[in-house]
Design an enzyme around this catalytic site. Structure first.
Site, PDB file in Angstrom:
ATOM      1  CG  ASN A   9     156.521 -40.335  77.196  1.00 46.12           C
ATOM      2  OD1 ASN A   9     156.575 -39.897  75.919  1.00 46.12           O
ATOM      3  ND2 ASN A   9     156.387 -41.741  77.028  1.00 46.12           N
ATOM      4  CE  LYS A  11     152.871 -42.636  76.658  1.00 48.30           C
ATOM      5  NZ  LYS A  11     152.154 -43.764  76.760  1.00 48.30           N
ATOM      6  CG  HIS A  98     157.683 -45.921  76.458  1.00 45.29           C
ATOM      7  ND1 HIS A  98     156.722 -46.368  76.154  1.00 45.29           N
ATOM      8  CD2 HIS A  98     157.492 -45.166  77.780  1.00 45.29           C
ATOM      9  CE1 HIS A  98     155.727 -46.136  76.808  1.00 45.29           C
ATOM     10  NE2 HIS A  98     155.791 -45.259  77.685  1.00 45.29           N
ATOM     11  CD  GLU A 100     153.521 -46.139  74.452  1.00 40.71           C
ATOM     12  OE1 GLU A 100     153.975 -45.032  73.902  1.00 40.71           O
ATOM     13  OE2 GLU A 100     152.753 -46.088  75.303  1.00 40.71           O
ATOM     14  CD  GLU A 170     156.988 -45.922  81.924  1.00 41.56           C
ATOM     15  OE1 GLU A 170     156.380 -44.931  82.169  1.00 41.56           O
ATOM     16  OE2 GLU A 170     157.523 -46.412  80.670  1.00 41.56           O
ATOM     17  N   GLY A 176     149.039 -46.392  80.464  1.00 42.90           N
ATOM     18  CA  GLY A 176     147.921 -45.840  79.717  1.00 42.90           C
ATOM     19  C   GLY A 176     146.257 -46.646  80.079  1.00 42.90           C
ATOM     20  CB  SER A 216     147.525 -45.406  85.266  1.00 47.48           C
ATOM     21  OG  SER A 216     147.200 -46.182  83.903  1.00 47.48           O
TER      22      SER A 216
HETATM   23  C1  PEP Z   1     154.217 -44.122  79.909  1.00 51.55           C
HETATM   24  O1  PEP Z   1     153.818 -44.299  78.769  1.00 51.55           O
HETATM   25  O2  PEP Z   1     155.586 -43.888  80.043  1.00 51.55           O
HETATM   26  C2  PEP Z   1     153.350 -43.831  80.925  1.00 51.55           C
HETATM   27  C3  PEP Z   1     153.567 -44.014  82.220  1.00 51.55           C
HETATM   28  O3  PEP Z   1     152.024 -43.691  80.432  1.00 51.55           O
HETATM   29  P1  PEP Z   1     150.509 -43.281  81.311  1.00 51.55           P
HETATM   30  O4  PEP Z   1     151.120 -42.323  82.384  1.00 51.55           O
HETATM   31  O5  PEP Z   1     149.659 -42.795  80.318  1.00 51.55           O
HETATM   32  O6  PEP Z   1     150.410 -44.696  81.879  1.00 51.55           O
END
Ligand code: PEP
Length: 253
Positions: A9, A11, A98, A100, A170, A176, A216
Site C-alpha cells: 500500500n 498510500k 483502511h 486511515e 491491521e 506506521g 510495521s
Molecule cells: C498500512 O497502512 O496498511 C500499513 C501496514 O502500514 P505500515 O506497514 O507502514 O505500518
C-alpha cells in the site's frame, strides 16, 4: 489451498518518476528472484499511477490494486473513483476500510459494506481492513472490535461472494509506528477471524480465505509473522516503498 499474499500500500507517496522507478526496480528484482508458486504480490499505488503499474503487471509478476473506491455506482461525486472505472481498467483488487480512511474520512462499517458491494458487482476483489486502536487493545476489546467490523462490513455477503474477499488485520497502533504485533498476538486474532468466518460460512470457505497482517511489517519480522498457520501474508505500507524490502518480505514465506 489459500494464497500467500503480500500487498504493498503505497498510500499518498511518490511522484510519477519515483513510482515508475520503484515498480521498474521491483520488476527487475522479480525477474532475478522468483517468488514461491503460491505467493501473490499485489501493488496498490495512488490512482494516477494505476495504469502505469498495470502496464508493468502485464508481464504477470504481480497484480495491481487500488487503495480506495467510492461506494456509489456513478454520478455527481466530484473527485471520486468508481468500481466501474477500476473494472474498465482491469484493476483486479482494491483496499477497503483502511484505518486511515476510517479515521480521516469518516468511513464506517456501513461504508465498507457498500464499497465491498460495488467492487464485487464489478468483479474486483476487496482487501478489507480491520483492526483495533490502542485504547481498544489496552481495554482488551480487540476481539469485539474486529468481530463488529467483519460482521457489519462483510457478513451480508453470500458464501459465493465472500470467497472473493481478502482480509487484512491491521492493529492501528502498529501502523506506521515501528511497533509490530507479536507473532502470538497476530496468530491469536487471525485464528479468531478465521473462526468467525467458519461459523458464518463453514470451514471450507474459512480455510480458503487469505488473512493478511498489517502494521510495521518489514523483512526482519516478516518470517516469524508469516510462519503462523493463520497468517497468510501482509499488507505492507512503509516497507513497500523500497523494492528490496518489499521483495524480501515477499520471500519470507
Ligand atoms: C498500512 O497502512 O496498511 C500499513 C501496514 O502500514 P505500515 O506497514 O507502514 O505500518
Amino acid at each position: 489451498m489459500r494464497k500467500n499474499i503480500v500487498a504493498g500500500n503505497w498510500k499518498m507517496n511518490k511522484k510519477f518518476d519515483e513510482a515508475d522507478e520503484l515498480v521498474d526496480s521491483i520488476m527487475t528484482k522479480l525477474e532475478e528472484t522468483k517468488l514461491g508458486d503460491n505467493t501473490l504480490m499485489i501493488i496498490c499505488p495512488p490512482f494516477p499511477y494505476l495504469e502505469m503499474c498495470s502496464d508493468y503487471s502485464n508481464d504477470s509478476y504481480f497484480e495491481v490494486g487500488a487503495q480506495n473506491v467510492n461506494d456509489n455506482e456513478k454520478g455527481a461525486y466530484t473527485g471520486e473513483v468508481s468500481a466501474e472505472m477500476l473494472e474498465s481498467m482491469d484493476i483486479p483488487y482494491c483496499i477497503v476500510g483502511h484505518s486511515e480512511r476510517r479515521a480521516y474520512y469518516g468511513e464506517t462499517d456501513a461504508t465498507v459494506a457498500r464499497k465491498v458491494d460495488q467492487l464485487l458487482q464489478h468483479d474486483i476483489k476487496p482487501i478489507v481492513c480491520c483492526g483495533e486502536v490502542l485504547e481498544e487493545r489496552e481495554a482488551g476489546k480487540q476481539f469485539d472490535v474486529v468481530k463488529r467490523q467483519i460482521t457489519d462490513g462483510l457478513f451480508h455477503l453470500s458464501a459465493e461472494q465472500f470467497a472473493n474477499v481478502i482480509i487484512a488485520y491491521e492493529p492501528v497502533w502498529a501502523i506506521g509506528t515501528g511497533k509490530t504485533a507479536t507473532p502470538q498476538q497476530a496468530q491469536e486474532i487471525h485464528a479468531y477471524i478465521r473462526g468467525l468466518i467458519a461459523e458464518k460460512y463453514g470451514k471450507a470457505v474459512a480455510d480458503e480465505t487469505s488473512i493478511l497482517y498489517g502494521g510495521s511489517c518489514k523483512p526482519s519480522n516478516a518470517k516469524e509473522l508469516f510462519a503462523n498457520p493463520d497468517v497468510d501474508g501482509g499488507l505492507i505500507g512503509g516497507a513497500s516503498l523500497q523494492a528490496d524490502d518489499f521483495i524480501n518480505i515477499a520471500l519470507a514465506f
